[in-house]
Design an enzyme around this catalytic site. Structure first.
Site, mmCIF file in Angstrom:
data_model
loop_
_atom_site.group_PDB
_atom_site.id
_atom_site.type_symbol
_atom_site.label_atom_id
_atom_site.label_comp_id
_atom_site.label_asym_id
_atom_site.label_seq_id
_atom_site.Cartn_x
_atom_site.Cartn_y
_atom_site.Cartn_z
ATOM 1 C CG ASP A 82 5.521 -0.551 -3.246
ATOM 2 O OD1 ASP A 82 6.615 -0.562 -2.684
ATOM 3 O OD2 ASP A 82 5.042 -1.546 -3.844
ATOM 4 C CD GLU A 138 10.348 1.130 -3.340
ATOM 5 O OE1 GLU A 138 11.174 0.242 -3.130
ATOM 6 O OE2 GLU A 138 9.275 0.904 -3.926
HETATM 7 C C1 NOJ Z 1 8.918 -2.241 -2.654
HETATM 8 C C2 NOJ Z 1 8.740 -2.624 -1.229
HETATM 9 O O1 NOJ Z 1 9.583 -1.841 -0.429
HETATM 10 C C3 NOJ Z 1 9.030 -4.098 -1.124
HETATM 11 O O2 NOJ Z 1 9.053 -4.508 0.214
HETATM 12 C C4 NOJ Z 1 8.023 -4.859 -1.926
HETATM 13 O O3 NOJ Z 1 8.355 -6.227 -1.945
HETATM 14 C C5 NOJ Z 1 7.962 -4.353 -3.363
HETATM 15 N N1 NOJ Z 1 7.956 -2.919 -3.466
HETATM 16 C C6 NOJ Z 1 6.728 -4.877 -4.050
HETATM 17 O O4 NOJ Z 1 5.594 -4.204 -3.584
#
Ligand code: NOJ
Length: 551
Positions: free
Chosen positions: A201, A242
């Site tokens: 993440d 991500e």
């Molecule tokens: C990215 C995630 O995809 C999202 O859903 C989340 O709110 C944020 N990171 C914070 O962890």
């Protein structure tokens, strides 16, 4: 080049445990339910599941606010249930990846509780503090309109703490070696339990310098460390990053020698796919594909259409973004965070089956590995009456029975889509499974075709000139084989001429229907593309397995 990198041709399916299937009737999906749905997933042909965070959490951000990394949230079951599920997935040849949310913890995590209470605790330095509110605290908020600042005063610590996301998600201090040791321990734990890797993440924020003073530079070395640790513990585990970054930065995430993270979501291409669909012009998409072409041979893009968040269009120009809004989310309530769209794919495309199939076919045909979002294989809709991103996180629609067959409870974790053309009586697994023409069965067929075309995952592409602004033709070549995929992004039938440089005499065999095409005297394959048509061809014929060279 090693040929058994599984992630080069996986079919990844993204699922939230809470929304999939509730086995114990408490209104929340659980691991037992997920285990029961494995036959369905296997039948569809997916090869890897990506699980959204399932550890113990107050769940104020869908589990991206973890309060204990070593426990399954009790509403989903126990660690035992998780291990059983992973085992059953493996029995069916399905790998399991999980979210690794380590940019921040929940403010309820014992580390943070200890840190705020006791300045001399070792946990104080697990987080990022400042005596005063930094001047740029209002900058860089991730959820504009909902989040106001990145520094919030904690009354117990009597200091400000840094949070890139919501205030209940204090950022971990990655410069602290003890924090790194904790992250490794978490990774090591789940690798022992059999996961094939992590969707990491918020990667750019994990490695950014976080001190309140002058921001220190990005710590790229960390990515290499994560990779090394991972492969030392588990030889074929990967990290899928991500990182919604500009193309010129992406190679730094893969590492120039491919020694950092193996995979990244291609947010750049994603936004340009929607732009191309909105405008019917493929030129900006071709440019985006060219801009993300370069990557180390062992690295891979993850290609997707929608995910669990808003469709982030923040990298398009204002005019381009507006064009997508106008075409797919005209009502301000469909938009979010001043940059995105909080709708599911089917309503964005007005439920037009031809267009949906073209969009999915295109996703399967883009250079990389496809990632599907649960429910999109049915054309599920959304609920805009739910806040923020919850609109697209409604329960899976299994049947036309009570609660869409998701749960026996009276109160559910989130309401079902129960009205209109996307309501569960219209859109559900049970009906679509029995209908040979359904989107579900179509998706399963496309997955089968995609698996038979490893050229897309492994090969290099060239963009073929077809002389029409709304048609994209890509050719992939790998091991003496050649595949051509053509997509018409417009709602008009068009006639094009396809030329295959260097393969003038090869027959094009259609993989989806029984046609084939021979080039005319000028070396052109004349093709009629239906409105939103998609054609997949193999050049040379179906003896390709015999033609395929070994190296
Ligand atoms: C990215 C995630 O995809 C999202 O859903 C989340 O709110 C944020 N990171 C914070 O962890």
């Amino acid at each position: 080049m090693i040929k058994d990198l599984w992630y080069k041709n996986a079919i990844i399916y993204s699922v939230n445990v809470e929304s999939f299937l509730d086995s114990n009737g408490d209104g929340v999906g659980d691991f037992e339910g997920l285990s029961r749905s494995l036959d369905y997933l296997q039948g569809m042909g997916i090869t890897c599941l990506w699980l959204a965070p399932f550890q113990k959490s107050p769940r104020r951000d869908h589990g991206y606010d973890i309060s204990d990394y070593y426990q399954v949230d009790p509403c989903f079951g126990t660690l035992g249930d998780f291990v059983d599920f992973t085992h059953e997935a493996h029995q069916r040849g399905i790998r399991v990846m999980m979210d690794l949310a380590i940019n921040h913890t929940s403010d309820q995590h014992p580390w943070f509780q200890e840190a705020r209470r006791d300045p001399s605790s070792k946990y104080r330095d697990y987080y990022v503090w400042s005596e005063t509110k930094p001047e740029d605290a209002h900058k860089g908020v991730i959820f504009p309109g909902v989040q106001e600042t990145t520094w919030t005063r904690d009354p117990v610590a009597r200091q400000y703490y840094f949070h890139r996301f919501y205030p209940f998600q204090p950022d971990l201090n990655i410069d602290n070696p003890l924090v790194l040791a904790e992250i490794r321990k978490i990774m090591g734990f789940y690798l022992e339990l059999g996961v094939s890797g992590f969707r990491m993440d918020a990667v750019p924020f994990v490695i950014e310098g976080k001190s309140p003073q002058a921001r220190s530079p990005m710590n790229w070395q960390l990515l290499r460390d994560f990779r090394q640790f991972l492969q030392w513990r588990s030889r074929d585990a990967i990290i899928l990053a991500e990182a919604n970054v500009e193309p010129k930065h992406s190679v730094r995430y893969f590492g120039e020698d491919g020694d950092r993270l193996q995979m990244m979501f291609n947010f750049w291409v994603n936004q340009h796919v929607f732009l191309a669909m909105a405008t019917g012009e493929v030129k900006p998409l071709v440019k985006a594909l060219e801009q993300t072409r370069e990557r180390p041979p062992n690295a891979q893009w993850a290609q997707f259409l929608r995910n669990h968040d808003e469709l982030d269009l923040g990298r398009l120009s204002e005019r381009q973004r507006q064009a997508v809004f106008d075409a797919m989310a005209p009502d301000p309530d469909m938009q979010l965070y001043e940059r995105g769209i909080r709708r599911r794919l089917a309503p964005m495309l007005h439920g037009d089956q031809r267009r949906l199939r073209m969009a999915y076919s295109l996703m399967f045909a883009l250079p990389g590995t496809p990632v599907l979002r649960y429910g999109d294989e049915l054309g599920m809709g959304d609920r805009l009456d739910l806040p923020e991103r919850d609109s697209g996180r409604t329960p899976m629609q299994w049947s036309n029975e009570k609660n869409a067959g998701f749960s026996r409870a009276d109160k559910l974790v989130r309401p079902i889509v129960d009205e209109g053309p996307y309501g569960y009586e219209q859109v559900n697994v049970a009906d679509q499974r029995r209908d040979p023409e359904s989107l579900l069965n179509w998706t399963a067929r496309m997955i089968r075709i995609r698996k038979e075309v490893p050229e897309i995952g492994w090969g290099n592409f060239d963009v073929l000139d077809v002389g029409h602004p709304g048609v994209l033709a890509l050719r992939y070549r790998w091991l003496n084989n050649s595949v051509v995929v053509v997509h018409n992004l417009t709602d008009e039938a068009v006639e094009i001429g396809l030329r295959l440089p260097g393969e003038r005499d090869r027959t094009l065999v259609n993989l989806l229907t029984r046609d084939h095409s021979q080039a005319d005297r000028r070396g052109l394959h004349p093709l009629i593309m239906e409105p939103y048509g998609y054609h997949w061809y193999r050049a040379g014929g179906l003896g390709y397995l015999l033609d395929r060279t070994a190296v």
